[in-house]
Scaffold this motif. Structure first.
Motif, PDB file in Angstrom:
ATOM      1  N   VAL A 165       0.862  -1.238  -0.084  1.00  0.00           N
ATOM      2  CA  VAL A 165       0.084   0.095   0.051  1.00  0.00           C
ATOM      3  C   VAL A 165       0.892   1.133  -0.012  1.00  0.00           C
ATOM      4  CG1 VAL A 165      -1.654   1.321   1.424  1.00  0.00           C
ATOM      5  CG2 VAL A 165      -1.786  -1.184   1.143  1.00  0.00           C
ATOM      6  N   LEU A 166       0.718   1.879  -1.003  1.00  0.00           N
ATOM      7  CA  LEU A 166       1.364   3.334  -1.164  1.00  0.00           C
ATOM      8  C   LEU A 166       0.597   4.513  -0.572  1.00  0.00           C
ATOM      9  CD1 LEU A 166       3.278   2.651  -4.411  1.00  0.00           C
ATOM     10  CD2 LEU A 166       4.044   2.432  -2.628  1.00  0.00           C
ATOM     11  N   CYS A 167       1.107   5.297   0.544  1.00  0.00           N
ATOM     12  CA  CYS A 167       0.205   6.391   0.832  1.00  0.00           C
ATOM     13  C   CYS A 167       0.790   7.485   0.035  1.00  0.00           C
ATOM     14  CB  CYS A 167       0.835   6.566   2.355  1.00  0.00           C
ATOM     15  SG  CYS A 167      -0.029   5.351   3.538  1.00  0.00           S
ATOM     16  N   ASN A 168       0.041   8.705   0.225  1.00  0.00           N
ATOM     17  CA  ASN A 168       0.131   9.910  -0.716  1.00  0.00           C
ATOM     18  C   ASN A 168       0.922  10.969   0.254  1.00  0.00           C
ATOM     19  OD1 ASN A 168      -1.925  10.993   0.742  1.00  0.00           O
ATOM     20  ND2 ASN A 168      -3.353  10.547  -0.663  1.00  0.00           N
ATOM     21  N   TYR A 169       0.694  12.217  -0.480  1.00  0.00           N
ATOM     22  CA  TYR A 169       1.549  13.195   0.216  1.00  0.00           C
ATOM     23  C   TYR A 169       0.681  13.627   1.484  1.00  0.00           C
ATOM     24  CZ  TYR A 169       2.434  18.121   1.624  1.00  0.00           C
ATOM     25  OH  TYR A 169       2.657  19.319   2.053  1.00  0.00           O
ATOM     26  N   PHE A 170      -0.472  13.417   1.513  1.00  0.00           N
ATOM     27  CA  PHE A 170      -1.557  13.755   2.525  1.00  0.00           C
ATOM     28  C   PHE A 170      -1.108  13.020   3.839  1.00  0.00           C
ATOM     29  CE2 PHE A 170      -4.193  15.126  -1.002  1.00  0.00           C
ATOM     30  CZ  PHE A 170      -4.248  16.461  -0.959  1.00  0.00           C
ATOM     31  N   ALA A 171      -0.821  11.803   3.766  1.00  0.00           N
ATOM     32  CA  ALA A 171      -0.498  10.984   4.915  1.00  0.00           C
ATOM     33  C   ALA A 171       0.772  11.491   5.387  1.00  0.00           C
ATOM     34  CB  ALA A 171      -0.605   9.761   4.321  1.00  0.00           C
ATOM     35  N   GLU A 172       1.744  11.739   4.498  1.00  0.00           N
ATOM     36  CA  GLU A 172       3.122  12.245   4.887  1.00  0.00           C
ATOM     37  C   GLU A 172       2.773  13.585   5.658  1.00  0.00           C
ATOM     38  OE1 GLU A 172       7.460  13.491   3.127  1.00  0.00           O
ATOM     39  OE2 GLU A 172       5.959  12.210   2.132  1.00  0.00           O
ATOM     40  N   SER A 173       2.051  14.388   5.079  1.00  0.00           N
ATOM     41  CA  SER A 173       2.103  15.821   5.936  1.00  0.00           C
ATOM     42  C   SER A 173       1.168  15.612   7.277  1.00  0.00           C
ATOM     43  CB  SER A 173       1.367  16.811   5.012  1.00  0.00           C
ATOM     44  OG  SER A 173      -0.106  16.539   4.769  1.00  0.00           O
ATOM     45  N   ASP A 174       0.442  14.758   7.260  1.00  0.00           N
ATOM     46  CA  ASP A 174      -0.470  14.544   8.588  1.00  0.00           C
ATOM     47  C   ASP A 174       0.283  13.342   9.509  1.00  0.00           C
ATOM     48  OD1 ASP A 174      -2.315  16.155   7.604  1.00  0.00           O
ATOM     49  OD2 ASP A 174      -3.823  14.619   7.182  1.00  0.00           O
ATOM     50  N   ASN A 175       1.483  13.124   9.325  1.00  0.00           N
ATOM     51  CA  ASN A 175       2.394  12.286  10.058  1.00  0.00           C
ATOM     52  C   ASN A 175       1.478  10.651  10.063  1.00  0.00           C
ATOM     53  OD1 ASN A 175       4.613  13.694  10.510  1.00  0.00           O
ATOM     54  ND2 ASN A 175       3.442  14.630  11.942  1.00  0.00           N
ATOM     55  N   MET A 176       1.049  10.300   8.906  1.00  0.00           N
ATOM     56  CA  MET A 176       0.161   8.957   8.881  1.00  0.00           C
ATOM     57  C   MET A 176       1.293   8.046   8.265  1.00  0.00           C
ATOM     58  SD  MET A 176      -2.784   9.170  10.509  1.00  0.00           S
ATOM     59  CE  MET A 176      -3.781   7.863   9.519  1.00  0.00           C
ATOM     60  N   THR A 177       1.390   7.033   8.921  1.00  0.00           N
ATOM     61  CA  THR A 177       2.246   5.938   8.367  1.00  0.00           C
ATOM     62  C   THR A 177       1.194   4.917   7.673  1.00  0.00           C
ATOM     63  OG1 THR A 177       2.036   4.538  10.331  1.00  0.00           O
ATOM     64  CG2 THR A 177       3.724   5.962  10.305  1.00  0.00           C
ATOM     65  N   VAL A 178       1.967   3.824   6.862  1.00  0.00           N
ATOM     66  CA  VAL A 178       1.029   3.075   6.303  1.00  0.00           C
ATOM     67  C   VAL A 178       0.262   2.108   7.346  1.00  0.00           C
ATOM     68  CG1 VAL A 178       2.861   1.351   5.844  1.00  0.00           C
ATOM     69  CG2 VAL A 178       1.002   1.403   4.162  1.00  0.00           C
ATOM     70  N   ASP A 179       1.075   1.937   8.378  1.00  0.00           N
ATOM     71  CA  ASP A 179       0.559   0.966   9.506  1.00  0.00           C
ATOM     72  C   ASP A 179      -0.708   1.669  10.181  1.00  0.00           C
ATOM     73  OD1 ASP A 179       2.436  -0.858   8.848  1.00  0.00           O
ATOM     74  OD2 ASP A 179       3.132  -1.115  10.854  1.00  0.00           O
ATOM     75  N   ASP A 180      -0.674   2.964  10.355  1.00  0.00           N
ATOM     76  CA  ASP A 180      -1.689   3.973  10.830  1.00  0.00           C
ATOM     77  C   ASP A 180      -2.870   3.887  10.090  1.00  0.00           C
ATOM     78  OD1 ASP A 180       0.084   4.692  12.995  1.00  0.00           O
ATOM     79  OD2 ASP A 180       0.676   6.728  11.731  1.00  0.00           O
ATOM     80  N   VAL A 181      -2.603   3.783   8.706  1.00  0.00           N
ATOM     81  CA  VAL A 181      -3.744   3.757   7.834  1.00  0.00           C
ATOM     82  C   VAL A 181      -4.305   2.342   7.608  1.00  0.00           C
ATOM     83  CG1 VAL A 181      -4.437   3.923   5.379  1.00  0.00           C
ATOM     84  CG2 VAL A 181      -2.897   5.816   6.210  1.00  0.00           C
ATOM     85  N   LEU A 182      -3.460   1.457   7.428  1.00  0.00           N
ATOM     86  CA  LEU A 182      -4.060   0.045   7.780  1.00  0.00           C
ATOM     87  C   LEU A 182      -4.781  -0.512   8.993  1.00  0.00           C
ATOM     88  CD1 LEU A 182      -1.076  -1.853   5.835  1.00  0.00           C
ATOM     89  CD2 LEU A 182      -3.610  -1.347   4.948  1.00  0.00           C
ATOM     90  N   THR A 183      -4.282   0.090  10.120  1.00  0.00           N
ATOM     91  CA  THR A 183      -4.918  -0.157  11.282  1.00  0.00           C
ATOM     92  C   THR A 183      -6.417   0.350  11.512  1.00  0.00           C
ATOM     93  OG1 THR A 183      -2.733  -0.257  12.464  1.00  0.00           O
ATOM     94  CG2 THR A 183      -4.454  -0.028  13.884  1.00  0.00           C
ATOM     95  N   GLN A 184      -6.395   1.812  11.009  1.00  0.00           N
ATOM     96  CA  GLN A 184      -7.587   2.362  10.940  1.00  0.00           C
ATOM     97  C   GLN A 184      -8.768   1.514   9.919  1.00  0.00           C
ATOM     98  OE1 GLN A 184      -8.184   6.505  10.667  1.00  0.00           O
ATOM     99  NE2 GLN A 184      -6.146   6.893  12.049  1.00  0.00           N
ATOM    100  N   MET A 185      -8.158   1.226   8.777  1.00  0.00           N
ATOM    101  CA  MET A 185      -8.744   0.619   7.695  1.00  0.00           C
ATOM    102  C   MET A 185      -9.498  -0.716   8.450  1.00  0.00           C
ATOM    103  SD  MET A 185      -7.780  -1.524   4.544  1.00  0.00           S
ATOM    104  CE  MET A 185      -7.187  -2.914   5.484  1.00  0.00           C
ATOM    105  N   LEU A 186      -8.522  -1.476   9.165  1.00  0.00           N
ATOM    106  CA  LEU A 186      -9.119  -2.895   9.553  1.00  0.00           C
ATOM    107  C   LEU A 186     -10.231  -2.599  10.768  1.00  0.00           C
ATOM    108  CD1 LEU A 186      -5.721  -4.369  10.476  1.00  0.00           C
ATOM    109  CD2 LEU A 186      -7.300  -5.234   8.959  1.00  0.00           C
ATOM    110  N   GLY A 187     -10.444  -1.599  11.268  1.00  0.00           N
ATOM    111  CA  GLY A 187     -11.242  -1.129  12.156  1.00  0.00           C
ATOM    112  C   GLY A 187     -12.544  -0.776  11.721  1.00  0.00           C
ATOM    113  N   LYS A 188     -12.423  -0.560  10.232  1.00  0.00           N
ATOM    114  CA  LYS A 188     -13.752  -0.047   9.314  1.00  0.00           C
ATOM    115  C   LYS A 188     -14.272  -1.307   8.521  1.00  0.00           C
ATOM    116  CE  LYS A 188     -13.213   4.408  10.428  1.00  0.00           C
ATOM    117  NZ  LYS A 188     -14.125   4.802  11.479  1.00  0.00           N
ATOM    118  N   VAL A 189     -13.627  -2.040   8.252  1.00  0.00           N
ATOM    119  CA  VAL A 189     -14.011  -3.033   7.280  1.00  0.00           C
ATOM    120  C   VAL A 189     -14.896  -4.215   8.435  1.00  0.00           C
ATOM    121  CG1 VAL A 189     -13.519  -5.077   5.635  1.00  0.00           C
ATOM    122  CG2 VAL A 189     -12.119  -2.841   5.704  1.00  0.00           C
TER     123      VAL A 189
END
Length: 191
Positions: A165-189
């Protein structure tokens, strides 16, 4: 494998283990995403605990007779283990959950969570779903079970998906790592 136009057959037991050093990259180059996608896992290792670090220091700074290493398996047995993993049954519901998780990493998917739509450039491929399924099967066997649960799939999601999974500039600017994104995603699916 092909080298200079010549094909060389590799044994069935062939595998590659690679390491990355997040600090030093002088003289080495990052792998392209298409090559990363061929690795089953991306496992993050942290520093040792204090007790483990002390044991390492003791072991390597004193004169100790190191016992000989004895193998616990062999190449033929590993091939049999690989065959056994593929025999573990997975219910349609658990397979559907794995498919839904991987599809949820793709920002263009209508059902992708908002965190993915906001922070992900590219989601995981079908290969990720296949590897997630195999990893969940192996996890079930390691737990002494002959069936895969949704928890097996969830447990394997980060190591199987984080390098796909490749994160974008918004993730970098908000200090969101790919693990942060995936962890939140796991809570939503939904399971």
């Amino acid at each position: 494998v092909t080298l200079d136009g010549e094909t060389h057959a590799l044994p069935d037991r062939f595998m590659v283990i690679a390491t990355q050093n997040p600090i030093e990259n002088q003289g080495v180059y990052p792998l392209p995403e298409a090559q990363l996608d061929r690795f089953l896992f991306n496992v993050l290792l942290d520093y040792l605990s204090g007790d483990d670090e002390l044991a390492v220091v003791d072991r390597f700074t004193t004169r100790v007779d190191i016992p000989p290493v004895t193998p616990c398996t062999n190449a033929e047995e590993i091939v049999k283990f690989q065959w056994l993993v593929r025999q573990v049954p997975v219910s349609e519901a658990v397979n559907r959950y794995a498919v839904n998780l991987v599809r949820a990493t793709r920002p263009a998917e209508p059902d992708a969570p908002d965190v993915v739509k906001r922070y992900v450039n590219f989601g995981a491929s079908v290969r990720a779903t296949m590897f997630l399924n195999l990893a969940a099967k192996a996890s079930a066997l390691l737990e002494g079970r002959y069936h895969v649960t949704q928890e097996d799939v969830r447990k394997m999601a980060l190591p199987v998906l984080r390098h796909r999974v490749l994160c974008n500039y918004f993730a970098e600017s908000d200090n969101m790592t790919v693990d942060d994104v995936l962890t939140q995603m796991l809570g939503k699916v939904e399971a």
